[in-house]
Design a protein around this motif. Structure first.
Motif, PDB file in Angstrom:
ATOM      1  N   GLU A 153     -17.579   4.853   2.227  1.00 20.38           N
ATOM      2  CA  GLU A 153     -16.997   4.456   3.516  1.00 20.38           C
ATOM      3  C   GLU A 153     -18.071   3.982   4.483  1.00 20.38           C
ATOM      4  N   ARG A 157     -17.542  -0.576   3.495  1.00 16.11           N
ATOM      5  CA  ARG A 157     -16.326  -1.065   4.144  1.00 16.11           C
ATOM      6  C   ARG A 157     -16.515  -2.408   4.839  1.00 16.11           C
ATOM      7  N   GLY A 163     -14.629  -1.945   0.799  1.00 24.06           N
ATOM      8  CA  GLY A 163     -13.619  -1.187   1.522  1.00 24.06           C
ATOM      9  C   GLY A 163     -14.075   0.253   1.628  1.00 24.06           C
ATOM     10  N   VAL A 164     -13.241   1.082   2.171  1.00 25.90           N
ATOM     11  CA  VAL A 164     -13.640   2.468   2.351  1.00 25.90           C
ATOM     12  C   VAL A 164     -13.693   3.220   1.025  1.00 25.90           C
TER      13      VAL A 164
END
Length: 418
Positions: A153, A157, A163-164
């Motif tokens: 994360e 991200r 992305g997370v």
């Protein structure tokens, strides 16, 4: 007076133990190939060992095998490494991060380094502070999962394809292609001849668009065997797992060898994470290991804490894992293959005078045979459980004759020999 030199026939030296083992492994490989070919012909499920199936099986095998090799390094020095799963998790993040910014070869180093960090943590806990090996390994798995979720994360991200929980679009290691050999073997495999086509499918799988990492993993198996069984370093390391007190009296620095073994173990598991991110799939996602570190530990046990045995067990697990992606007929034929193999194990147990386990193997084999005869397909839900069911069967039926290192998991403090 002349002296006649007679060249009488001299009996050749008896075959060495290593040569005998080589012949045995060759016979096992040929026998297994014949069994698979027979099942393919009887069931008509040609996908059971097609080129695509074998390639998928080899790729699925490598992460498990790397974890198993890591387990061998640690446990041969007397340290139980339940933390293989966590070290592999750390390796997935290292592979993704370093590959994204620096390319796949630096990503390989990064994955190994992150796994190595996990190995250091486990070594500090178990060797220096004497923490119970199981407790330390489980704690490492939990910490690694949380740390990787946080790192993903924090760092992925805002990246392209990130992305997370994921990072896609990563460069992959090169692939091996031998067109003339791979094409010829592929054509021969497509003829579905008994044994010949099955052997050709193996050749085609290895020479048609196969990741170079598969060959690197095979080299690591050979390297592990040579270092641990053919060098003074390996002898000293294994002595730490058999009798550390005796090793200490001979001047072996037991702490040093245990540290090195667990650190190398973590690096191997980290490389397994690299395989998952860049070869087995198309990118990183949290929770990617799916318990393969634990399956690698099972492969190590079934392989009797030896590299070649672990390679065979890992291949079995990788094959069952790959089969869930095949068509329904191939998965159904797998029931017949398992039944035949269990009957073979039953005959071997009878030959060895082990009637109790022979009956157990035979009963389970009959169960799989009846399932095959009375059904047309295997539920898809069961196909997804295949690797874990295979793990349970192996550990339940195949561990009677195994011998772990004598001091594996036992606490050791310097000076106990005195």
């Amino acid at each position: 007076m002349s002296t006649a030199v007679t060249t009488s026939a001299v009996a050749p030296p008896p075959p060495t133990a290593s040569a005998g083992r080589s012949y045995r492994w060759l016979l096992i490989a040929v026998g297994f190939l014949a069994i698979v070919s027979s099942v393919r012909v009887i069931s008509g499920a040609n996908e059971i060992d097609s080129v695509g199936t074998l390639q998928a099986a080899l790729i699925a095998t490598c992460p498990i095998l790397l974890a198993a090799l890591g387990g061998i390094w640690a446990e041969r020095a007397g340290i139980v490494n339940i933390g293989l799963e966590g070290q592999m998790i750390l390796g997935t993040w290292g592979a993704a991060y370093f590959t994204y910014f620096y390319g796949p070869w630096v990503g390989l180093i990064g994955a190994g380094l992150l796994g190595l960090v996990g190995g250091i943590l486990h070594a500090v806990a178990t060797v220096t502070f004497g923490v119970d090996h199981i407790v330390s390994g489980v704690a490492l798995n939990i910490i690694a999962a949380g740390a990787v979720a946080f790192l993903a994360e924090a760092y992925f991200r805002d990246l392209d394809g990130g992305g997370v929980r994921q990072l896609t679009g990563l460069s992959t290691p090169p692939k091996v292609e031998v067109p003339w050999l791979g094409d010829a073997a592929g054509e021969l495999a497509a003829k579905h001849w008994f044994v010949v086509s099955d052997l050709a499918a193996v050749v085609a799988a290895l020479t048609r668009n196969m990741s170079i990492m598969v060959y690197i993993v095979a080299a690591l198996v050979a390297l592990t065997w040579w270092v641990l069984w053919k060098t003074t370093f390996g002898l000293r390391l294994r002595s730490c797992g058999e009798n550390p007190q005796a090793a200490e009296t001979l001047g072996v620095n037991v702490y040093r060898f245990k540290y090195l073994a667990v650190i190398i173990s973590g690096a191997f598991a980290g490389l397994g994470g690299y395989m998952l991110v860049l070869v087995s799939s198309s990118g990183f996602i949290t929770g990617q290991t799916g318990g393969r570190g634990y399956i690698g530990l099972a492969a190590m046990i079934f392989g009797n804490w030896r590299p070649l045995g672990a390679a065979g067990a890992s291949t079995m697990f990788g094959y069952t894992d790959a089969m869930q992606l095949r068509n329904a007929a191939a998965v159904h034929a797998l029931l017949l293959l398992v039944a035949v193999l269990l009957f073979v194990f039953m005959l071997l147990r009878i030959r060895q005078g082990d009637r109790k386990n022979a009956v157990l193997f035979g009963a389970v084999g009959v169960g799989f045979l009846v399932w095959f005869l009375l059904s047309d397909e295997v539920p898809r839900e069961f196909a997804g459980m295949t690797p874990y069911v295979a793990t349970l069967l192996v550990l339940a039926l195949g561990t009677q004759r195994l011998r772990m290192p004598a001091a594996d998991g036992k606490p050791y403090r310097k000076g106990q020999a005195g």
